[in-house]
Design a protein around this motif. Structure first.
Motif, PDB file in Angstrom:
ATOM      1  N   UNK A  97       5.545  -7.186  -8.697  1.00 49.75           N
ATOM      2  CA  UNK A  97       4.164  -6.806  -8.967  1.00 49.75           C
ATOM      3  C   UNK A  97       3.956  -5.313  -8.763  1.00 49.75           C
ATOM      4  N   UNK A  98       4.476  -4.787  -7.655  1.00 47.03           N
ATOM      5  CA  UNK A  98       4.273  -3.374  -7.317  1.00 47.03           C
ATOM      6  C   UNK A  98       4.925  -2.455  -8.344  1.00 47.03           C
ATOM      7  N   UNK A 107      11.608   0.210   5.644  1.00 48.88           N
ATOM      8  CA  UNK A 107      10.621  -0.062   6.688  1.00 48.88           C
ATOM      9  C   UNK A 107      10.136  -1.506   6.604  1.00 48.88           C
ATOM     10  N   UNK A 108       9.984  -2.009   5.384  1.00 53.86           N
ATOM     11  CA  UNK A 108       9.512  -3.378   5.224  1.00 53.86           C
ATOM     12  C   UNK A 108      10.496  -4.371   5.849  1.00 53.86           C
ATOM     13  N   UNK A 109      11.767  -4.159   5.633  1.00 49.15           N
ATOM     14  CA  UNK A 109      12.765  -5.040   6.232  1.00 49.15           C
ATOM     15  C   UNK A 109      12.688  -5.027   7.746  1.00 49.15           C
ATOM     16  N   UNK A 110      12.464  -3.844   8.313  1.00 49.41           N
ATOM     17  CA  UNK A 110      12.330  -3.733   9.773  1.00 49.41           C
ATOM     18  C   UNK A 110      11.147  -4.553  10.276  1.00 49.41           C
ATOM     19  N   UNK A 111      10.033  -4.490   9.584  1.00 46.56           N
ATOM     20  CA  UNK A 111       8.842  -5.175  10.063  1.00 46.56           C
ATOM     21  C   UNK A 111       8.876  -6.681   9.827  1.00 46.56           C
ATOM     22  N   UNK A 112       9.626  -7.112   8.849  1.00 47.29           N
ATOM     23  CA  UNK A 112       9.856  -8.555   8.723  1.00 47.29           C
ATOM     24  C   UNK A 112      10.618  -9.049   9.945  1.00 47.29           C
ATOM     25  N   UNK A 113      11.658  -8.310  10.350  1.00 49.15           N
ATOM     26  CA  UNK A 113      12.421  -8.678  11.541  1.00 49.15           C
ATOM     27  C   UNK A 113      11.559  -8.584  12.794  1.00 49.15           C
ATOM     28  N   UNK A 124       0.824  -1.211   0.000  1.00 47.33           N
ATOM     29  CA  UNK A 124       0.000   0.000   0.000  1.00 47.33           C
ATOM     30  C   UNK A 124       0.859   1.262   0.000  1.00 47.33           C
ATOM     31  N   UNK A 125       1.977   1.230   0.722  1.00 49.11           N
ATOM     32  CA  UNK A 125       2.874   2.384   0.745  1.00 49.11           C
ATOM     33  C   UNK A 125       3.482   2.638  -0.628  1.00 49.11           C
ATOM     34  N   UNK A 126       3.915   1.576  -1.294  1.00 45.68           N
ATOM     35  CA  UNK A 126       4.541   1.727  -2.609  1.00 45.68           C
ATOM     36  C   UNK A 126       3.536   2.252  -3.627  1.00 45.68           C
ATOM     37  N   UNK A 127       2.321   1.730  -3.629  1.00 44.41           N
ATOM     38  CA  UNK A 127       1.326   2.178  -4.602  1.00 44.41           C
ATOM     39  C   UNK A 127       0.919   3.626  -4.346  1.00 44.41           C
TER      40      UNK A 127
END
Length: 271
Positions: free
Chosen positions: A157-158, A121-127, A83-86
């Motif tokens: 996809x994004x 941010x995505x990497x942080x939330x995966x961790x 959602x952030x990327x789109x």
């Protein structure tokens, strides 16, 4: 276009870092705000669904009863990124219009900049999700590394979508609002806060509707994150769905880049 992206990888990395920092320039906590909002969102959903509505554990298709906060996090983390990327990618040409007007600047890298910028941010939330996983007493599994594969799939996809959306947004500014509406509907059309597999298993969702819902490419991604973190199921066990997702992602990428290249010469004049 792919050659241009590879040739300008250093430029993309530099612009992505600057883009990430610029979002919170001037605020006291700076980039910390990028991590606070998603954490608060997860906590709110956890309190509402797990504590207030007593959601308890969620049964998965692998027969595992997972704590709701872990089950929710595994599904909502990829959606945060998507959602952030789109949202950001759709208006990237408007935001960087001063670069678009430069004759020598490779503007076809700008959508990639937004996709890479959001990866921090995505990497942080995966961790963060993996930390929750270990705190609940789950041991290490090599299937966890599949998160990398599903992240790459979601990125592919994004990127295709934002190439298309950003090009159209230059001429049709309402595109940004349409994308936001699409995301508002999409978060509920994707099994993030409701258990698709459980509802299908007990017959609350008819087979024909289940097949339609599986056409949503983000179903493949969110289910894949749960397969990697909770279910320990390999992506190769779903060959039909995997083939469908990549065929769709490639079509979207081809369409998005084609439209972007066709309209690229007119961007500077309109902006």
């Amino acid at each position: 276009m792919i050659k241009d992206i590879i040739a300008n990888k250093k430029l993309i990395a530099k612009l992505a870092r600057n883009d990430f920092k610029q979002k919170f320039a001037g605020s006291t906590l700076g980039v910390i705000w990028a991590f606070v909002q998603p954490v608060v969102t997860v906590l709110v959903y956890w309190i509402v669904f797990d504590k207030a509505l007593n959601a308890g554990t969620q049964g998965t298709k692998a027969g595992i009863e997972a704590p709701f906060v872990l089950w929710l996090s595994a599904g909502i983390v990829p959606w945060f990124y998507f959602s952030e990327v789109l949202s950001a990618g759709t208006i990237v040409l408007l935001e960087y219009n001063y670069l678009v007007k430069k004759v020598v600047f490779p503007i076809n890298v700008l959508p990639i900049v937004k996709a890479v910028s959001s990866l921090f941010v995505h990497g942080f939330f995966v961790l963060f999700t993996l930390l929750v996983y270990f705190l609940y007493g789950y041991g290490f599994s090599p299937y966890i590394f599949q998160v990398i594969y599903y992240s790459v799939a979601m990125l592919a996809l994004a990127i295709g979508i934002i190439y298309l959306a950003s090009a159209l947004c230059v001429f049709f500014r309402d595109m940004a609002q349409l994308v936001n509406i699409f995301l508002q509907v999409g978060v509920w059309a994707t099994p993030i806060m409701w258990n698709f597999d459980g509802m299908r298993a007990d017959g609350r969702i008819p087979n024909w509707l289940a097949y339609i819902l599986e056409l949503n490419p983000m179903y493949y991604i969110t289910s894949g994150y749960r397969d990697s973190i909770i279910n320990h199921i390999g992506f190769w066990t779903r060959p039909v769905l995997t083939a469908y997702f990549w065929a769709l992602a490639l079509v979207v990428f081809a369409l998005g880049t084609h439209v972007f290249k066709k309209l690229q010469s007119q961007f500077a004049d309109v902006l």
